[in-house]
Write a protein that holds these residues in place. Structure first.
Motif, PDB file in Angstrom:
ATOM      1  N   LEU A  48      10.381   2.592 -21.427  1.00  0.00           N
ATOM      2  CA  LEU A  48       9.660   2.019 -22.599  1.00  0.00           C
ATOM      3  C   LEU A  48       8.514   2.758 -23.088  1.00  0.00           C
ATOM      4  O   LEU A  48       7.814   3.306 -22.286  1.00  0.00           O
ATOM      5  CB  LEU A  48       9.356   0.625 -22.104  1.00  0.00           C
ATOM      6  CG  LEU A  48      10.355  -0.483 -21.654  1.00  0.00           C
ATOM      7  CD1 LEU A  48       9.618  -2.030 -21.383  1.00  0.00           C
ATOM      8  CD2 LEU A  48      11.376  -0.662 -22.712  1.00  0.00           C
ATOM      9  N   ASN A  49       8.262   2.635 -24.480  1.00  0.00           N
ATOM     10  CA  ASN A  49       6.934   3.293 -24.935  1.00  0.00           C
ATOM     11  C   ASN A  49       5.908   2.358 -24.814  1.00  0.00           C
ATOM     12  O   ASN A  49       6.028   1.278 -24.344  1.00  0.00           O
ATOM     13  CB  ASN A  49       7.319   3.569 -26.490  1.00  0.00           C
ATOM     14  CG  ASN A  49       7.418   2.604 -27.235  1.00  0.00           C
ATOM     15  OD1 ASN A  49       6.930   1.426 -27.069  1.00  0.00           O
ATOM     16  ND2 ASN A  49       8.296   3.016 -28.556  1.00  0.00           N
ATOM     17  N   GLY A  50       4.780   2.702 -25.284  1.00  0.00           N
ATOM     18  CA  GLY A  50       3.476   2.017 -25.069  1.00  0.00           C
ATOM     19  C   GLY A  50       3.458   0.689 -25.889  1.00  0.00           C
ATOM     20  O   GLY A  50       3.224  -0.404 -25.113  1.00  0.00           O
ATOM     21  N   ILE A  51       4.119   0.691 -26.976  1.00  0.00           N
ATOM     22  CA  ILE A  51       4.137  -0.555 -27.553  1.00  0.00           C
ATOM     23  C   ILE A  51       5.052  -1.490 -27.179  1.00  0.00           C
ATOM     24  O   ILE A  51       4.767  -2.930 -27.143  1.00  0.00           O
ATOM     25  CB  ILE A  51       4.554  -0.410 -29.181  1.00  0.00           C
ATOM     26  CG1 ILE A  51       3.387   0.548 -29.882  1.00  0.00           C
ATOM     27  CG2 ILE A  51       4.778  -1.658 -29.913  1.00  0.00           C
ATOM     28  CD1 ILE A  51       3.863   1.097 -31.204  1.00  0.00           C
ATOM     29  N   GLU A  52       6.184  -1.222 -26.479  1.00  0.00           N
ATOM     30  CA  GLU A  52       7.183  -2.065 -25.739  1.00  0.00           C
ATOM     31  C   GLU A  52       6.782  -2.387 -24.522  1.00  0.00           C
ATOM     32  O   GLU A  52       6.903  -3.632 -24.318  1.00  0.00           O
ATOM     33  CB  GLU A  52       8.498  -1.147 -25.633  1.00  0.00           C
ATOM     34  CG  GLU A  52       9.280  -0.949 -26.922  1.00  0.00           C
ATOM     35  CD  GLU A  52      10.293   0.390 -26.752  1.00  0.00           C
ATOM     36  OE1 GLU A  52      11.277   0.246 -27.265  1.00  0.00           O
ATOM     37  OE2 GLU A  52      10.255   1.188 -25.992  1.00  0.00           O
ATOM     38  N   ALA A  53       5.817  -1.554 -23.849  1.00  0.00           N
ATOM     39  CA  ALA A  53       5.275  -2.031 -22.574  1.00  0.00           C
ATOM     40  C   ALA A  53       4.285  -3.194 -22.758  1.00  0.00           C
ATOM     41  O   ALA A  53       4.209  -3.970 -22.198  1.00  0.00           O
ATOM     42  CB  ALA A  53       4.790  -0.663 -21.845  1.00  0.00           C
ATOM     43  N   ALA A  54       3.257  -2.682 -23.904  1.00  0.00           N
ATOM     44  CA  ALA A  54       2.457  -3.825 -24.293  1.00  0.00           C
ATOM     45  C   ALA A  54       3.195  -5.384 -24.594  1.00  0.00           C
ATOM     46  O   ALA A  54       2.318  -6.112 -24.035  1.00  0.00           O
ATOM     47  CB  ALA A  54       1.577  -3.241 -25.419  1.00  0.00           C
ATOM     48  N   GLU A  55       4.046  -5.456 -25.127  1.00  0.00           N
ATOM     49  CA  GLU A  55       4.855  -6.392 -25.588  1.00  0.00           C
ATOM     50  C   GLU A  55       5.493  -7.025 -24.281  1.00  0.00           C
ATOM     51  O   GLU A  55       5.403  -8.348 -24.323  1.00  0.00           O
ATOM     52  CB  GLU A  55       5.851  -6.059 -26.606  1.00  0.00           C
ATOM     53  CG  GLU A  55       6.388  -7.369 -27.177  1.00  0.00           C
ATOM     54  CD  GLU A  55       5.673  -8.375 -27.826  1.00  0.00           C
ATOM     55  OE1 GLU A  55       6.003  -9.557 -27.715  1.00  0.00           O
ATOM     56  OE2 GLU A  55       4.662  -7.969 -28.562  1.00  0.00           O
ATOM     57  N   LEU A  56       5.893  -6.450 -23.338  1.00  0.00           N
ATOM     58  CA  LEU A  56       6.273  -6.990 -22.194  1.00  0.00           C
ATOM     59  C   LEU A  56       5.053  -7.721 -21.480  1.00  0.00           C
ATOM     60  O   LEU A  56       5.351  -8.710 -20.865  1.00  0.00           O
ATOM     61  CB  LEU A  56       7.093  -5.845 -21.273  1.00  0.00           C
ATOM     62  CG  LEU A  56       7.550  -6.223 -19.970  1.00  0.00           C
ATOM     63  CD1 LEU A  56       8.675  -6.973 -20.164  1.00  0.00           C
ATOM     64  CD2 LEU A  56       8.183  -4.943 -19.327  1.00  0.00           C
ATOM     65  N   ILE A  57       4.120  -6.936 -21.444  1.00  0.00           N
ATOM     66  CA  ILE A  57       2.913  -7.397 -20.755  1.00  0.00           C
ATOM     67  C   ILE A  57       2.447  -8.783 -21.291  1.00  0.00           C
ATOM     68  O   ILE A  57       1.893  -9.599 -20.730  1.00  0.00           O
ATOM     69  CB  ILE A  57       1.784  -6.401 -20.557  1.00  0.00           C
ATOM     70  CG1 ILE A  57       2.315  -5.257 -19.632  1.00  0.00           C
ATOM     71  CG2 ILE A  57       0.446  -6.971 -20.227  1.00  0.00           C
ATOM     72  CD1 ILE A  57       1.446  -3.876 -19.662  1.00  0.00           C
ATOM     73  N   ARG A  58       2.282  -8.770 -22.695  1.00  0.00           N
ATOM     74  CA  ARG A  58       1.932  -9.826 -23.318  1.00  0.00           C
ATOM     75  C   ARG A  58       2.885 -11.072 -23.161  1.00  0.00           C
ATOM     76  O   ARG A  58       2.470 -12.094 -22.862  1.00  0.00           O
ATOM     77  CB  ARG A  58       1.896  -9.611 -24.995  1.00  0.00           C
ATOM     78  CG  ARG A  58       0.915  -9.020 -25.402  1.00  0.00           C
ATOM     79  CD  ARG A  58       0.643  -8.926 -27.029  1.00  0.00           C
ATOM     80  NE  ARG A  58      -0.159  -7.813 -27.272  1.00  0.00           N
ATOM     81  CZ  ARG A  58       0.087  -6.657 -27.838  1.00  0.00           C
ATOM     82  NH1 ARG A  58       1.581  -6.434 -27.915  1.00  0.00           N
ATOM     83  NH2 ARG A  58      -0.811  -5.719 -28.185  1.00  0.00           N
ATOM     84  N   HIS A  59       4.106 -10.853 -23.201  1.00  0.00           N
ATOM     85  CA  HIS A  59       5.286 -11.873 -22.750  1.00  0.00           C
ATOM     86  C   HIS A  59       4.684 -12.280 -21.300  1.00  0.00           C
ATOM     87  O   HIS A  59       5.006 -13.555 -20.980  1.00  0.00           O
ATOM     88  CB  HIS A  59       6.583 -11.292 -22.680  1.00  0.00           C
ATOM     89  CG  HIS A  59       7.512 -12.178 -22.526  1.00  0.00           C
ATOM     90  ND1 HIS A  59       8.063 -13.205 -23.208  1.00  0.00           N
ATOM     91  CD2 HIS A  59       8.445 -12.315 -21.324  1.00  0.00           C
ATOM     92  CE1 HIS A  59       9.037 -13.900 -22.711  1.00  0.00           C
ATOM     93  NE2 HIS A  59       9.228 -13.427 -21.540  1.00  0.00           N
ATOM     94  N   GLU A  60       4.559 -11.565 -20.378  1.00  0.00           N
ATOM     95  CA  GLU A  60       4.217 -11.856 -19.073  1.00  0.00           C
ATOM     96  C   GLU A  60       3.019 -12.911 -19.001  1.00  0.00           C
ATOM     97  O   GLU A  60       2.804 -13.692 -18.289  1.00  0.00           O
ATOM     98  CB  GLU A  60       4.252 -10.865 -18.130  1.00  0.00           C
ATOM     99  CG  GLU A  60       4.288 -11.043 -16.694  1.00  0.00           C
ATOM    100  CD  GLU A  60       5.490 -11.646 -16.193  1.00  0.00           C
ATOM    101  OE1 GLU A  60       5.625 -12.075 -14.968  1.00  0.00           O
ATOM    102  OE2 GLU A  60       6.509 -11.476 -16.725  1.00  0.00           O
TER     103      GLU A  60
END
Length: 72
Positions: A48-60
């Motif tokens: 995952l790129n930074g944007i995708e990782a950030a979205e995953l963290i937001r979801h968590e």
């Protein structure tokens, strides 16, 4: 009406409550650490790129927030 004060009993109770709270916090911290490790592994394996990782963290974060609201 006065309530009797049993200092010995209340000290024991306070000590037990503190121990239980400590163990609860310890368990929660371990659970969060394990979850973060799982997320990091997922991010790495999926590339995952930074944007995708950030979205995953937001979801968590939202999942944790919803869980905390259910406990109240």
């Amino acid at each position: 009406m006065k309530h009797p004060h049993y200092n010995g009993d209340s000290d024991v109770l306070n000590t037990l409550l503190m121990a239980v709270r400590h163990e609860e916090r310890k368990g929660r911290a371990q659970a969060v650490a394990e979850r973060l490790n799982t997320l990091a592994t997922h991010i790495s394996r999926q590339g995952l790129n930074g944007i995708e990782a950030a979205e995953l963290i937001r979801h968590e974060a939202l999942r944790y927030r919803n869980e905390s609201l259910e406990l109240h």
